[in-house]
Design an enzyme around this catalytic site. Sequence first.
Site, PDB file in Angstrom:
ATOM      1  N   GLY A   1       0.137   1.710  13.004  1.00  0.00           N
ATOM      2  CA  GLY A   1      -0.963   1.690  13.951  1.00  0.00           C
ATOM      3  C   GLY A   1      -1.806   2.942  13.979  1.00  0.00           C
ATOM      4  O   GLY A   1      -2.551   3.175  14.927  1.00  0.00           O
TER       5      GLY A   1
ATOM      6  N   ASP B   1       2.252   6.611   2.217  1.00  0.00           N
ATOM      7  CA  ASP B   1       1.574   5.838   1.177  1.00  0.00           C
ATOM      8  C   ASP B   1       0.099   5.827   1.516  1.00  0.00           C
ATOM      9  O   ASP B   1      -0.272   5.961   2.688  1.00  0.00           O
ATOM     10  CB  ASP B   1       2.059   4.389   1.138  1.00  0.00           C
TER      11      ASP B   1
ATOM     12  N   GLN C   1       4.966   1.186  17.284  1.00  0.00           N
ATOM     13  CA  GLN C   1       3.553   1.061  17.645  1.00  0.00           C
ATOM     14  C   GLN C   1       3.329   1.806  18.968  1.00  0.00           C
ATOM     15  O   GLN C   1       4.072   2.739  19.261  1.00  0.00           O
ATOM     16  CB  GLN C   1       3.156  -0.421  17.742  1.00  0.00           C
TER      17      GLN C   1
ATOM     18  N   ASP D   1       5.217  -3.733   2.392  1.00  0.00           N
ATOM     19  CA  ASP D   1       4.868  -3.843   3.803  1.00  0.00           C
ATOM     20  C   ASP D   1       5.014  -5.312   4.199  1.00  0.00           C
ATOM     21  O   ASP D   1       5.317  -6.167   3.368  1.00  0.00           O
ATOM     22  CB  ASP D   1       3.468  -3.289   4.064  1.00  0.00           C
ATOM     23  N   SER D   2       4.799  -5.590   5.479  1.00  0.00           N
ATOM     24  CA  SER D   2       5.101  -6.941   5.974  1.00  0.00           C
ATOM     25  C   SER D   2       3.900  -7.858   5.965  1.00  0.00           C
ATOM     26  O   SER D   2       4.022  -9.051   6.230  1.00  0.00           O
ATOM     27  CB  SER D   2       5.608  -6.835   7.408  1.00  0.00           C
ATOM     28  N   GLY D   3       2.726  -7.307   5.699  1.00  0.00           N
ATOM     29  CA  GLY D   3       1.512  -8.103   5.792  1.00  0.00           C
ATOM     30  C   GLY D   3       0.816  -7.936   7.129  1.00  0.00           C
ATOM     31  O   GLY D   3      -0.336  -8.337   7.288  1.00  0.00           O
ATOM     32  N   GLY D   4       1.507  -7.348   8.099  1.00  0.00           N
ATOM     33  CA  GLY D   4       0.929  -7.187   9.432  1.00  0.00           C
ATOM     34  C   GLY D   4      -0.393  -6.430   9.398  1.00  0.00           C
ATOM     35  O   GLY D   4      -1.368  -6.820  10.049  1.00  0.00           O
ATOM     36  N   PHE D   5      -0.442  -5.366   8.626  1.00  0.00           N
ATOM     37  CA  PHE D   5      -1.657  -4.552   8.607  1.00  0.00           C
ATOM     38  C   PHE D   5      -2.823  -5.274   7.944  1.00  0.00           C
ATOM     39  O   PHE D   5      -3.960  -5.215   8.422  1.00  0.00           O
ATOM     40  CB  PHE D   5      -1.397  -3.211   7.906  1.00  0.00           C
TER      41      PHE D   5
ATOM     42  N   CYS E   1      -4.256  21.896 -13.369  1.00  0.00           N
ATOM     43  CA  CYS E   1      -3.517  20.636 -13.425  1.00  0.00           C
ATOM     44  C   CYS E   1      -2.996  20.386 -14.831  1.00  0.00           C
ATOM     45  O   CYS E   1      -3.693  20.614 -15.818  1.00  0.00           O
ATOM     46  CB  CYS E   1      -4.437  19.486 -12.984  1.00  0.00           C
TER      47      CYS E   1
ATOM     48  N   CYS F   1      -6.528  16.282 -17.505  1.00  0.00           N
ATOM     49  CA  CYS F   1      -6.995  17.669 -17.458  1.00  0.00           C
ATOM     50  C   CYS F   1      -6.640  18.438 -18.724  1.00  0.00           C
ATOM     51  O   CYS F   1      -7.311  19.396 -19.089  1.00  0.00           O
ATOM     52  CB  CYS F   1      -6.417  18.361 -16.229  1.00  0.00           C
TER      53      CYS F   1
ATOM     54  N   ASP G   1       4.801  -6.551  12.326  1.00  0.00           N
ATOM     55  CA  ASP G   1       4.354  -5.976  13.589  1.00  0.00           C
ATOM     56  C   ASP G   1       2.912  -6.379  13.879  1.00  0.00           C
ATOM     57  O   ASP G   1       2.220  -6.899  13.011  1.00  0.00           O
ATOM     58  CB  ASP G   1       4.441  -4.438  13.523  1.00  0.00           C
TER      59      ASP G   1
ATOM     60  N   HIS H   1      -5.422  11.002 -12.919  1.00  0.00           N
ATOM     61  CA  HIS H   1      -5.489  12.374 -12.401  1.00  0.00           C
ATOM     62  C   HIS H   1      -5.217  12.442 -10.902  1.00  0.00           C
ATOM     63  O   HIS H   1      -4.444  13.284 -10.441  1.00  0.00           O
ATOM     64  CB  HIS H   1      -6.835  13.034 -12.693  1.00  0.00           C
TER      65      HIS H   1
ATOM     66  N   CYS I   1      -1.952  17.394 -15.967  1.00  0.00           N
ATOM     67  CA  CYS I   1      -1.929  15.974 -16.326  1.00  0.00           C
ATOM     68  C   CYS I   1      -2.662  15.730 -17.644  1.00  0.00           C
ATOM     69  O   CYS I   1      -3.415  16.569 -18.124  1.00  0.00           O
ATOM     70  CB  CYS I   1      -2.513  15.116 -15.200  1.00  0.00           C
TER      71      CYS I   1
END
Lengths: 377, 377
Positions: free
Chosen positions: B224, B274, B197, B91-95, B312, B317, B145, B343, B314
């Site tokens: 956003g 994500d 946005q 990501d760009s760091g904006g968030f 599951c 489990c 952004d 898990h 995994c």
Amino acid sequence: MSIEFHVKARAGTARGGGLLTPHGEVETPVFMPVGTIASVKGVSQDVLEELGVQILLGNTYHLYLRPGVETVRNLGGLHGFMAWPRAILTDSGGFQVFSLNDLRKVTEEGVTFRSHLDGSSHFFTPESAIAAQIGLGADIIMAFDECTEYPADRARTKASMELTLRWAERCKNYFEEHKHEVPWKTVSTQSLFGIVQGGMDLELRKESAERTVEIGFPGYAIGGLSVGEPRERTREVVEATLQHLPADKPRYLMGVGTPEEIVEYASLGVDMMDCVLPTRAARHGLLFTSEGKISIKQARYSQDSGPLDPNCGCRVCQRYSRAYLRHLYASHEVLAQVLNSLHNLSFYLDTMRRVRHSIQLGEEFRFLSGIRSRSKP
Amino acid sequence: MSIEFHVKARAGTARGGGLLTPHGEVETPVFMPVGTIASVKGVSQDVLEELGVQILLGNTYHLYLRPGVETVRNLGGLHGFMAWPRAILTDSGGFQVFSLNDLRKVTEEGVTFRSHLDGSSHFFTPESAIAAQIGLGADIIMAFDECTEYPADRARTKASMELTLRWAERCKNYFEEHKHEVPWKTVSTQSLFGIVQGGMDLELRKESAERTVEIGFPGYAIGGLSVGEPRERTREVVEATLQHLPADKPRYLMGVGTPEEIVEYASLGVDMMDCVLPTRAARHGLLFTSEGKISIKQARYSQDSGPLDPNCGCRVCQRYSRAYLRHLYASHEVLAQVLNSLHNLSFYLDTMRRVRHSIQLGEEFRFLSGIRSRSKP
């Protein structure tokens, strides 16, 4: 069936062999990782298997407090509870009562101590410590002893040794009466090892060894060391005590040591060792490598693209750079502990693997020469 | 070559496809685990590979502060630094500037903010955020952004959207001039995605989408959201915005969500998502299962010998009981975080695998019916 022990090769005073337990064979000399509270801190059981761990150690004191013996028993003993099908050894709690409790009170009957978790009061006797260990269901369990403090004068050391001997008898008696209560589905039983005390006094160590052997156990531990004494003294006591232990029974040196030390003790004829050092050091960023110790937190590693240990084949050294490991540590990422612990355990296990190989070849070995240089092509 | 995206199957509004990146193919719709500071907390890279992770997310804000962009660049970019050969998105760091900094100051030029680590002052511009992401060397990077706060009135939302649009142009211009400075040894370049946005205003979302598409990017994100608004509103905005994004480009919904939500957004036509939820929830003992959420810290699980999730496959489990996982959590063992995170990630990845399978079959799907019931034989 409980355990069978065979010495198969010798190199000087060192011996190589096999310890057959109800949960698989253990090649000796062996280093046993410590899974204090049913987990080797930061390392999952499948990784331990991949590292070739054949036997783990659990701490009765910690497991007794949390989750409690009955919980572990109801879930099939430690093997079922922690999903570890290979061998396990539990200590008796004697050492933790000694090291974690300033307010313990020792009487002929047993020890009153306070939980380090909530301050609650508890009472361990030789009988209750064995009962707890039967409930936990390790393959090898330990007599409940008094770990003599350091320093201690001769009278105090002797009195403490005598108490441990009386307790050893009580442990054996209780165990013989109750050994079929183990939470396993097979007919095999656990094996109870005796513990030699006697402080730093070589005559008392001899007496403790002989009288413990007289009581009779399928294996013998050397306890009461690594309690603050100089390392040369430890070695002296180990060497002297080993002479009085039967050659056909496994010998377990409790709570040691550095990679150099475990190689040295193996060369003296010790078959089993355990220590929290590889995992504890890992949590503090101290890593053992074939090129010496590395403190990965140092800024000098922040741009180092090389592997942690160029002679190590573990997953960490095969994949990550020192710079990445340094970043994880500096950033307090939990993966730092996971990877550091994996590497340090791998280094300890590899070290012992090389020791066993040297013994099979009948070669003498020392950490700083043979063991280390053999890791290089 | 940078990326190639192909839609291969459809089911209702959902699409299944493939995103070919310079570091391998990513099957979509995809859930991207978050490796904030070059580590998915508690999970090693070989476990991520074993789980089938094809793309990871890294946070530029965190990596810029620690270990710093130049360190990562010198060690081969994120792929080399963290020893992850598959695809990465940053990501760009904006968030983070928005969510971790109460004292940020936004001007036309960029954002002044304070480090959450040491309070030091920093300045991000669209150009510097892209320069940082070129140095980090992810396959896909994001425009810088302004994440509009919630709630915000129409005037404020529009002004913020306009700023993001002007910054998007600057990001693209800088990227086109510098994209060959990526720290890779191949000739391929990164791909820069634009971000839509417009707050919760559907008309502004439409305008933002259309004008961002006009600038022209190989992929588009919806930013956003998940900033405090009700979930029905999120869905409404996502659905409305998707209509104005080109069908032949990947669509990335940032920072969502629960297992139910990621299934729902995939059904609307989102290709990439994500969220820190699977790993963050794991650290708090909150586990996602085919039978619903489980808070493993509860005493009711202390004697439960069953697997965490009977449906599951995994490693957790397949091996451990709920009682053991509860014990690890209650005892503050670091293995609790390791196993819980493994898990939860496995559950998210399996969920998306089933979504992709349904799309290939042309079937409609919903989390509570099809996706879940298909996991049972």
